[in-house]
Scaffold this motif. Structure first.
Motif, PDB file in Angstrom:
ATOM      1  N   UNK A 460       0.843  -1.188   0.000  1.00  0.00           N
ATOM      2  CA  UNK A 460       0.000   0.000   0.000  1.00  0.00           C
ATOM      3  C   UNK A 460       0.879   1.238   0.000  1.00  0.00           C
ATOM      4  N   UNK A 461       0.396   2.297  -0.648  1.00  0.00           N
ATOM      5  CA  UNK A 461       1.154   3.536  -0.724  1.00  0.00           C
ATOM      6  C   UNK A 461       0.213   4.722  -0.772  1.00  0.00           C
ATOM      7  N   UNK A 462       0.765   5.875  -1.102  1.00  0.00           N
ATOM      8  CA  UNK A 462      -0.032   7.080  -1.273  1.00  0.00           C
ATOM      9  C   UNK A 462       0.603   7.894  -2.398  1.00  0.00           C
ATOM     10  N   UNK A 463      -0.194   8.209  -3.403  1.00  0.00           N
ATOM     11  CA  UNK A 463       0.347   8.881  -4.593  1.00  0.00           C
ATOM     12  C   UNK A 463       0.825  10.302  -4.323  1.00  0.00           C
ATOM     13  N   UNK A 464       0.437  10.864  -3.171  1.00  0.00           N
ATOM     14  CA  UNK A 464       0.729  12.274  -2.924  1.00  0.00           C
ATOM     15  C   UNK A 464       1.889  12.496  -1.960  1.00  0.00           C
ATOM     16  N   UNK A 465       2.414  11.426  -1.359  1.00  0.00           N
ATOM     17  CA  UNK A 465       3.613  11.604  -0.542  1.00  0.00           C
ATOM     18  C   UNK A 465       4.829  11.665  -1.460  1.00  0.00           C
ATOM     19  N   UNK A 466       5.889  12.278  -0.974  1.00  0.00           N
ATOM     20  CA  UNK A 466       7.065  12.488  -1.823  1.00  0.00           C
ATOM     21  C   UNK A 466       7.658  11.180  -2.330  1.00  0.00           C
ATOM     22  N   UNK A 467       7.671  10.153  -1.474  1.00  0.00           N
ATOM     23  CA  UNK A 467       8.269   8.869  -1.866  1.00  0.00           C
ATOM     24  C   UNK A 467       7.229   7.823  -2.245  1.00  0.00           C
ATOM     25  N   UNK A 468       5.955   8.255  -2.328  1.00  0.00           N
ATOM     26  CA  UNK A 468       4.830   7.371  -2.678  1.00  0.00           C
ATOM     27  C   UNK A 468       4.559   6.297  -1.621  1.00  0.00           C
ATOM     28  N   UNK A 469       5.180   6.391  -0.467  1.00  0.00           N
ATOM     29  CA  UNK A 469       4.947   5.426   0.603  1.00  0.00           C
ATOM     30  C   UNK A 469       3.788   5.893   1.481  1.00  0.00           C
ATOM     31  N   UNK A 470       3.316   4.995   2.345  1.00  0.00           N
ATOM     32  CA  UNK A 470       2.161   5.343   3.172  1.00  0.00           C
ATOM     33  C   UNK A 470       2.375   4.913   4.619  1.00  0.00           C
ATOM     34  N   UNK A 471       3.163   5.683   5.364  1.00  0.00           N
ATOM     35  CA  UNK A 471       3.421   5.325   6.762  1.00  0.00           C
ATOM     36  C   UNK A 471       2.180   5.388   7.645  1.00  0.00           C
ATOM     37  N   UNK A 522      -1.763  10.185   3.612  1.00  0.00           N
ATOM     38  CA  UNK A 522      -0.549   9.377   3.716  1.00  0.00           C
ATOM     39  C   UNK A 522       0.486   9.981   4.641  1.00  0.00           C
ATOM     40  N   UNK A 523       0.262  11.195   5.105  1.00  0.00           N
ATOM     41  CA  UNK A 523       1.161  11.896   6.009  1.00  0.00           C
ATOM     42  C   UNK A 523       0.571  13.254   6.328  1.00  0.00           C
ATOM     43  N   UNK A 524       1.216  13.982   7.198  1.00  0.00           N
ATOM     44  CA  UNK A 524       0.744  15.317   7.583  1.00  0.00           C
ATOM     45  C   UNK A 524       0.661  16.221   6.360  1.00  0.00           C
ATOM     46  N   UNK A 525      -0.490  16.849   6.161  1.00  0.00           N
ATOM     47  CA  UNK A 525      -0.643  17.770   5.044  1.00  0.00           C
ATOM     48  C   UNK A 525      -1.066  17.107   3.745  1.00  0.00           C
ATOM     49  N   UNK A 526      -1.119  15.786   3.726  1.00  0.00           N
ATOM     50  CA  UNK A 526      -1.582  15.060   2.538  1.00  0.00           C
ATOM     51  C   UNK A 526      -3.102  14.946   2.611  1.00  0.00           C
ATOM     52  N   UNK A 527      -3.817  15.235   1.515  1.00  0.00           N
ATOM     53  CA  UNK A 527      -5.290  15.180   1.562  1.00  0.00           C
ATOM     54  C   UNK A 527      -5.805  13.865   2.136  1.00  0.00           C
ATOM     55  N   UNK A 528      -6.817  13.967   2.975  1.00  0.00           N
ATOM     56  CA  UNK A 528      -7.335  12.794   3.659  1.00  0.00           C
ATOM     57  C   UNK A 528      -8.166  11.890   2.767  1.00  0.00           C
ATOM     58  N   UNK A 529      -8.227  10.627   3.143  1.00  0.00           N
ATOM     59  CA  UNK A 529      -9.107   9.652   2.479  1.00  0.00           C
ATOM     60  C   UNK A 529      -9.928   8.941   3.549  1.00  0.00           C
ATOM     61  N   UNK A 530     -11.024   8.331   3.122  1.00  0.00           N
ATOM     62  CA  UNK A 530     -11.850   7.561   4.066  1.00  0.00           C
ATOM     63  C   UNK A 530     -11.030   6.417   4.644  1.00  0.00           C
ATOM     64  N   UNK A 531     -10.259   5.727   3.772  1.00  0.00           N
ATOM     65  CA  UNK A 531      -9.495   4.560   4.209  1.00  0.00           C
ATOM     66  C   UNK A 531      -8.479   4.922   5.295  1.00  0.00           C
ATOM     67  N   UNK A 532      -7.653   5.920   5.035  1.00  0.00           N
ATOM     68  CA  UNK A 532      -6.585   6.269   5.980  1.00  0.00           C
ATOM     69  C   UNK A 532      -7.147   6.883   7.256  1.00  0.00           C
ATOM     70  N   UNK A 566     -13.601   5.595  -3.059  1.00  0.00           N
ATOM     71  CA  UNK A 566     -12.393   4.817  -2.780  1.00  0.00           C
ATOM     72  C   UNK A 566     -11.166   5.522  -3.366  1.00  0.00           C
ATOM     73  N   UNK A 567     -10.057   5.381  -2.681  1.00  0.00           N
ATOM     74  CA  UNK A 567      -8.810   6.029  -3.098  1.00  0.00           C
ATOM     75  C   UNK A 567      -7.813   4.987  -3.584  1.00  0.00           C
ATOM     76  N   UNK A 568      -7.018   5.315  -4.599  1.00  0.00           N
ATOM     77  CA  UNK A 568      -6.012   4.371  -5.098  1.00  0.00           C
ATOM     78  C   UNK A 568      -4.805   4.302  -4.160  1.00  0.00           C
ATOM     79  N   UNK A 569      -4.962   3.521  -3.078  1.00  0.00           N
ATOM     80  CA  UNK A 569      -3.857   3.376  -2.126  1.00  0.00           C
ATOM     81  C   UNK A 569      -3.212   1.991  -2.205  1.00  0.00           C
ATOM     82  N   UNK A 570      -3.841   1.067  -2.964  1.00  0.00           N
ATOM     83  CA  UNK A 570      -3.294  -0.277  -3.076  1.00  0.00           C
ATOM     84  C   UNK A 570      -2.234  -0.368  -4.156  1.00  0.00           C
ATOM     85  N   UNK A 571      -1.289  -1.279  -3.969  1.00  0.00           N
ATOM     86  CA  UNK A 571      -0.245  -1.537  -4.967  1.00  0.00           C
ATOM     87  C   UNK A 571      -0.327  -2.988  -5.404  1.00  0.00           C
TER      88      UNK A 571
END
Length: 610
Positions: A460-471, A522-532, A566-571
């Protein structure tokens, strides 16, 4: 928000969840349509040259033209940002399938303009070097992409010659030996290793060499190996891109009439959707079913009814693998992500199935045997670093074969809850193994928890974080697993203390990442999703009421404005983004249930596990 408002929202959402159950009583979900899958599918059908497929190809072509992003590129899903790989594949599909169409030329120009902004020019050598540089030493996706570009006439001969040869002849070794060799693809991509490798070998003009003679001799047995790997459905891993890559390459290697190709093309035809698109995979039915059971927890029967629970239990027991898996040689007793034949047992779905069966446990011998065998299978997958990989033990050369935190946390939860449920009735030797396994897994989680308290997930990741990861996703998932583990009485005191310290750090991290509007991305300041947001609320439920209430307020507002988007957070398959219709629904319900009905019920063991 008032408790009554939360109860009302849970009633609305659980009603929706029940309606999503299929006629057999479990959940199939719905994966997002995929531009990448659509592009690869229509190219495979076009290369085959069957006139009966013309309508399928045309509808896929028009879907691609209708779903181009505003910047001229393509993302992996209609809601994804454009990326170079998918844009190149869609470009080649449009070029190959209908380049004479006046409208197609307009779309090709748009994609060219997008690629130019990423430093990719029409020079095919530039394309080859850029793709290889992006994916590095992992050829799982880069070499199939370049091979499709060559098949579609996008790459010139010189660029084609620079595509690395995949060592398909190594697939003839016993599967247990693969991890000792650099196959240059991940463990689950052996069909691509064979199909794409044979294509490159057969179509490259090279001087005489003994290695070339050896490879030529390996073609026929490798195709036989490929046939043995093919499931009844015809879809390798039920994955549209993987199956399409293999088929187009075999056809281009003179194997058009091979049974592998026939079954693979039939699979692709059946997967096409009414709008002209293809999904990334058939479905994630086992995964979304166990997520739904977990979301409802002790409320499962009161929400779905006793008959529904019986069907769910029977379904999960039925789809447990009972023999050695032909795809990767995996031992019996694991679970895969879907009930379809292309599925392969994996750590996350096995842990999820064990926990789901424990939630519905009635004490029958069939349930007990399935759970115990599942525990043995899962324990046997643990890597030497203490973590759990997805499919195969010991494959650590490439990232998607390595241990990861969220799978490890999930395994810990399954082990602890099973030991608590069965108590002293669990076989002594197994209990000793599980205790040792838990200590090593805790050590792994401790080692890989970042200083700020977060863990990173693998799939799983986040398209809007700098490294595309989802901590945020990774941390919430592990935190939930560890907190649920603490609710079980069987946990040893030293392990309980170790998990407790990690949980505190994880909670502080999640609190620090909440956005001012109450959401989590996916992190502070990244737009929120229902899933996260929902997962973070589940991880923080009860102890951190203010943060959770702010999260619920955002969820309620998001639901009013955008329903359950739904948000594209799956890889998937290396690094392909997807979203799943069920994710926002089940995670929202889980957050509500953990807030309204906290705790896990663990009745005394009703039967022996011996």
């Amino acid at each position: 928000m008032e408790r009554d408002a939360l109860k009302s929202q849970m009633q609305v959402l659980t009603d929706r969840l029940k309606k999503e159950q299929n006629s057999e009583g479990f959940w199939s979900g719905m994966l997002s349509s995929s531009a990448l899958s659509t592009a690869t599918a229509i190219v495979a059908l076009k290369i085959n040259g069957d006139a009966a497929d013309k309508e399928l190809i045309q509808s896929g072509f028009y879907w691609l033209c209708s779903n181009i992003n505003d910047d001229g590129g393509y993302g992996d899903t209609p809601g994804s940002e454009s990326n170079v790989s998918t844009s190149l594949l869609c470009y080649s599909a449009i070029f190959f399938c209908n380049s004479s169409d006046a409208g197609a030329k307009k779309f090709l120009k748009s994609v060219e303009n997008y690629l130019a902004t990423k430093g990719i020019t029409s020079d095919s050598l530039n394309i080859t070097s850029s793709i290889l540089k992006f994916y590095g030493s992992d050829y799982t996706f880069s070499v199939p992409i370049l091979s499709m570009l060559a098949l579609c006439g996008v790459l010139a001969d010189e660029a084609f010659r620079r595509i690395p040869q995949l060592p398909f002849e190594l697939s003839l070794l016993p599967a247990s030996y693969y991890r000792f060799f650099n196959l240059q693809v991940v463990s689950y991509a052996i069909p691509a290793l064979i199909g794409v490798g044979i294509y490159l070998h057969s179509n490259k003009k090279r001087r005489f060499s003994f290695s070339r003679i050896y490879r030529s001799c390996a073609v026929e047995p490798a195709i036989k190996k490929l046939s043995a790997l093919m499931p009844e459905s015809g879809g390798f891993l039920e994955a549209i891109p993987l199956t399409a890559f293999v088929n187009m390459c075999l056809i281009a290697s003179g194997e058009k009439y091979n049974e592998v190709v026939k079954k693979g093309l039939d699979f692709l035809r059946k997967q096409k959707r009414s709008d002209g698109s293809w999904p990334i995979d058939t479905d994630l039915s086992t995964w979304v079913t166990t997520l739904s059971i977990k979301a409802l927890g002790p409320q499962l029967e009161s929400v779905t009814g006793k008959e529904s629970v019986q069907k769910l239990r029977a379904h999960l027991l039925k789809i447990q693998f009972t023999g050695k898996h032909p795809f990767n040689g995996s031992k019996p007793s694991g679970w895969g992500w879907t009930n379809h034949s292309g599925s392969v047992p994996d750590a996350d779905d096995t842990a999820g199935a064990i926990l789901a069966l424990l939630e519905m446990y009635e004490g029958t011998s069939g349930e007990t045997t399935a759970i115990i065998n599942g525990l043995i299978w899962l324990e046997g997958l643990q890597n030497s670093d203490g973590g759990f990989p997805t499919f195969c033990k010991g494959w650590g050369r490439l990232p998607f074969d390595s241990s990861c935190a969220d799978l490890t946390g999930h395994a810990v939860q399954a082990f602890v809850r099973a030991m608590d449920r069965f108590g002293n009735n669990i076989p002594v030797t197994l209990k000793e193994k599980l205790n040792s396994c838990l200590l090593k897994a805790a050590g792994y989680l401790q080692k890989y928890q970042s200083e700020n308290g977060c863990w990173y997930p693998l799939w799983f990741g986040n398209q809007y974080t700098a490294d595309k990861k989802n901590p945020v996703y990774g941390t919430a998932k592990v935190c939930i697993s560890l907190k649920d583990s603490l609710l079980n009485n069987s946990l040893q005191s030293d392990l309980r203390e170790k998990l407790g310290k990690m949980i505190l750090l994880a909670e502080q991290y999640l609190l620090s990442q909440q956005n001012p509007d109450g959401s989590w991305g996916g992190g502070k300041g990244i737009p929120g999703t229902v899933e996260e947001t929902a997962l973070s609320v589940s991880a923080l439920a009860i102890q951190h009421q203010e943060a959770c209430l702010n999260g619920f307020r955002w969820l309620a507002e998001e639901y009013r404005n955008s329903d359950l988007r739904s948000a594209p957070i799956g890889l998937y398959f290396a690094a392909i983004w997807y979203d799943e219709k069920m994710y926002p629904l089940v995670y929202y319900i889980e957050a509500l249930r953990r807030t309204l009905f906290p705790g896990i019920t663990n009745p005394s063991p009703p039967t022996s596990a011996g």
